[in-house]
Design a protein around this motif. Structure first.
Motif, PDB file in Angstrom:
ATOM      1  N   ASP A 163       3.539 -57.166  39.934  1.00 19.19           N
ATOM      2  CA  ASP A 163       2.476 -57.650  40.621  1.00 19.19           C
ATOM      3  C   ASP A 163       1.587 -56.874  41.426  1.00 19.19           C
ATOM      4  OD1 ASP A 163       3.171 -60.087  39.155  1.00 19.19           O
ATOM      5  OD2 ASP A 163       4.217 -60.714  40.761  1.00 19.19           O
ATOM      6  N   THR A 164       2.329 -56.336  42.316  1.00 21.70           N
ATOM      7  CA  THR A 164       1.379 -55.259  43.350  1.00 21.70           C
ATOM      8  C   THR A 164       2.262 -54.576  43.950  1.00 21.70           C
ATOM      9  OG1 THR A 164       2.169 -56.851  45.179  1.00 21.70           O
ATOM     10  CG2 THR A 164      -0.106 -57.386  44.260  1.00 21.70           C
ATOM     11  N   ASN A 165       1.800 -53.191  44.426  1.00 21.84           N
ATOM     12  CA  ASN A 165       2.632 -52.139  44.913  1.00 21.84           C
ATOM     13  C   ASN A 165       1.628 -51.448  45.836  1.00 21.84           C
ATOM     14  OD1 ASN A 165       2.942 -49.147  44.976  1.00 21.84           O
ATOM     15  ND2 ASN A 165       4.964 -49.929  43.782  1.00 21.84           N
ATOM     16  N   PRO A 166       2.214 -50.959  47.205  1.00 25.33           N
ATOM     17  CA  PRO A 166       1.270 -50.352  48.120  1.00 25.33           C
ATOM     18  C   PRO A 166       0.634 -49.127  47.849  1.00 25.33           C
ATOM     19  CG  PRO A 166       3.390 -50.991  49.169  1.00 25.33           C
ATOM     20  CD  PRO A 166       3.453 -51.259  47.461  1.00 25.33           C
ATOM     21  N   THR A 167       1.324 -48.502  46.703  1.00 30.78           N
ATOM     22  CA  THR A 167       0.673 -47.365  46.076  1.00 30.78           C
ATOM     23  C   THR A 167      -0.716 -47.570  45.339  1.00 30.78           C
ATOM     24  OG1 THR A 167       2.759 -46.112  46.293  1.00 30.78           O
ATOM     25  CG2 THR A 167       1.120 -45.040  45.166  1.00 30.78           C
ATOM     26  N   TRP A 168      -0.595 -48.670  44.739  1.00 32.05           N
ATOM     27  CA  TRP A 168      -1.484 -49.169  43.703  1.00 32.05           C
ATOM     28  C   TRP A 168      -2.937 -49.671  44.847  1.00 32.05           C
ATOM     29  CZ3 TRP A 168       0.724 -53.530  40.400  1.00 32.05           C
ATOM     30  CH2 TRP A 168       1.927 -53.054  39.509  1.00 32.05           C
ATOM     31  N   PRO A 192       0.326 -41.771  52.187  1.00 26.93           N
ATOM     32  CA  PRO A 192       1.582 -41.952  52.207  1.00 26.93           C
ATOM     33  C   PRO A 192       2.209 -41.944  50.778  1.00 26.93           C
ATOM     34  CG  PRO A 192       0.324 -43.895  53.053  1.00 26.93           C
ATOM     35  CD  PRO A 192      -0.562 -42.919  52.764  1.00 26.93           C
ATOM     36  N   GLY A 193       3.550 -41.530  50.708  1.00 30.74           N
ATOM     37  CA  GLY A 193       3.859 -41.019  49.555  1.00 30.74           C
ATOM     38  C   GLY A 193       4.063 -42.394  48.625  1.00 30.74           C
ATOM     39  N   PRO A 194       4.676 -42.097  47.176  1.00 28.28           N
ATOM     40  CA  PRO A 194       4.486 -43.326  46.370  1.00 28.28           C
ATOM     41  C   PRO A 194       5.802 -44.221  46.718  1.00 28.28           C
ATOM     42  CG  PRO A 194       5.619 -41.210  45.387  1.00 28.28           C
ATOM     43  CD  PRO A 194       4.923 -41.038  46.639  1.00 28.28           C
ATOM     44  N   VAL A 195       5.483 -45.626  46.557  1.00 25.60           N
ATOM     45  CA  VAL A 195       6.562 -46.626  46.913  1.00 25.60           C
ATOM     46  C   VAL A 195       7.268 -46.963  45.520  1.00 25.60           C
ATOM     47  CG1 VAL A 195       6.782 -48.825  47.649  1.00 25.60           C
ATOM     48  CG2 VAL A 195       5.100 -47.541  48.891  1.00 25.60           C
TER      49      VAL A 195
END
Length: 388
Positions: free
Chosen positions: A60-65, A37-40
């Motif tokens: 705190d968090t990111n789906p790409t991380w 998936p592409g960057p969020v």
């Protein structure tokens, strides 16, 4: 949680490095969605009602991380579900997170005295916080003599830029016997060349800017922790300091991981070819590459490394000679990084801070055709020797 790549659940066959690399961290396939998936891009996420769930705020968090952290964990500690990975904005952010989250006023930290150029700055900061710092060389496992009562041992192997290697298992065993945590800077080796957690280290730390991503187009760092309790302190530090990677950088890094095995094999082969060619040059002294059987660190490196990295170091007679060599290169960029697909080199003494001769060259082999790269290096050496 770092999941196994598809097909590596308990009881399934272990895949090779190339297969692991191209599958690392990918989510389960979803119809009509891309494999990666592409960057969020999000500073915040919808959060009606209670605040449970994995994503609340972008510091705190990111789906790409999440996908990148899973991928790095699968490369650094394949087959293990008990490790945790934390990504950072740069390698130094990752280094600082480990040292400053684990050490308190009055603690002792052991650093190499021949490591990365920024470590003396780190030492100054630690001492400003009332943390005692001892140093010792990487070679001959000299840090063993500085361990007594230490809170944390920091290992850099191979060392940058001198390319000395220490016995990680031996140092880890001695450190743990005295209650000392161990962090290993794995930047030069990459997870394909060395896996510190398999030797018992508590943290594997690296600049993802270098060989991990390999294209010289992003800054990134990471820490892989032996267990989640240790990782909690690292994540808390990242939250406090805010040293987070951008989603585009994280996505580019994950994209680049797919080719790490292809890049590493070519770069390591090129580094060995360059080192072998340099061994015959009478104007060169201090040639170092752990993959050379004649290298002082070769026996130790061969026991714990599956690849010897892309970096070769050597010394030319003086500053002027080294500068003529650098100017004569056609295929090698004069740059201060290493581990990229385009070969780079520099006269390291131009920065100050490293205890190296004025003619010292740090050379990072790229992915060019080996015969072209070796020919370019030899031609530049000939021209430098002629004084032209």
């Amino acid at each position: 949680m770092n999941a196994h790549p598809a097909g590596e659940a308990d009881g399934a066959p272990r895949y090779g490095e190339g297969t692991r690399a191209v599958r690392a961290g990918l989510p389960e396939p979803v119809k009509n969605e891309p494999p990666l998936p592409g960057p969020v891009f999000a500073a915040h996420f919808h959060l009606p009602g209670d605040v449970t769930g994995p994503y609340q705020y972008g510091r705190d968090t990111n789906p790409t991380w999440t996908l990148l952290e899973r991928a790095i964990g699968e490369l650094e500690a394949p087959g293990r579900d008990d490790v945790d990975t934390v990504v950072f904005a740069s390698g130094m952010a990752a280094v600082s997170a480990v040292l400053l989250s684990q050490a308190r006023t009055g603690d002792t930290v052991v650093l190499p005295d021949d490591g990365y150029q920024a470590l003396p700055l780190v030492r100054e900061q630690l001492e400003a916080y009332g943390i005692h710092v001892r140093t010792a060389p990487t070679a001959d496992d000299a840090q063993l003599r500085a361990l007594d009562g230490a809170r944390l041992l920091w290992i850099e192997t191979p060392s940058n830029p001198g390319l000395d290697v220490c016995d990680v298992r031996r140092l880890v065993a001695a450190a743990h016997a005295g209650g000392t945590l161990v962090a290993v800077d794995n930047t030069l080796a990459t997870p394909l060349g060395q896996r510190p957690l398999e030797f018992g280290a508590d943290f594997s730390v690296a600049s993802g800017t270098k060989g991990l991503t390999g294209h010289g187009d992003l800054l990134l760092g990471y820490v892989v922790c032996r267990d989640r309790e240790l990782a909690a302190g690292i994540r808390r530090w990242r939250k406090i300091v805010g040293a987070i990677p951008g989603p585009m950088e994280a996505w580019l890094a994950h994209r680049s991981l797919a080719t790490i095995q292809l890049r590493a094999e070519r770069q390591w082969g090129n580094a060995l070819a360059v080192a072998e060619a340099l061994a015959d040059r009478t104007e060169i002294t201090g040639l170092r590459y752990p993959g050379l059987p004649s290298d002082p660190s070769h026996k130790t490196a061969a026991r714990q490394m599956s690849g010897f990295g892309s970096v070769v170091s050597f010394t030319l007679p003086d500053r002027a000679h080294a500068e003529r060599f650098m100017e004569a290169l056609h295929l090698v960029e004069n740059a201060t990084s290493f581990g990229g697909v385009r070969s780079t080199a520099e006269r390291r003494g131009r920065w100050g801070g490293d205890a190296v001769p004025e003619g010292f060259i740090r050379f990072s082999a790229g992915a060019e055709n080996p015969e072209d790269l070796v020919a370019d290096v030899l031609r530049a050496l000939d021209r430098a020797a002629s004084g032209a």
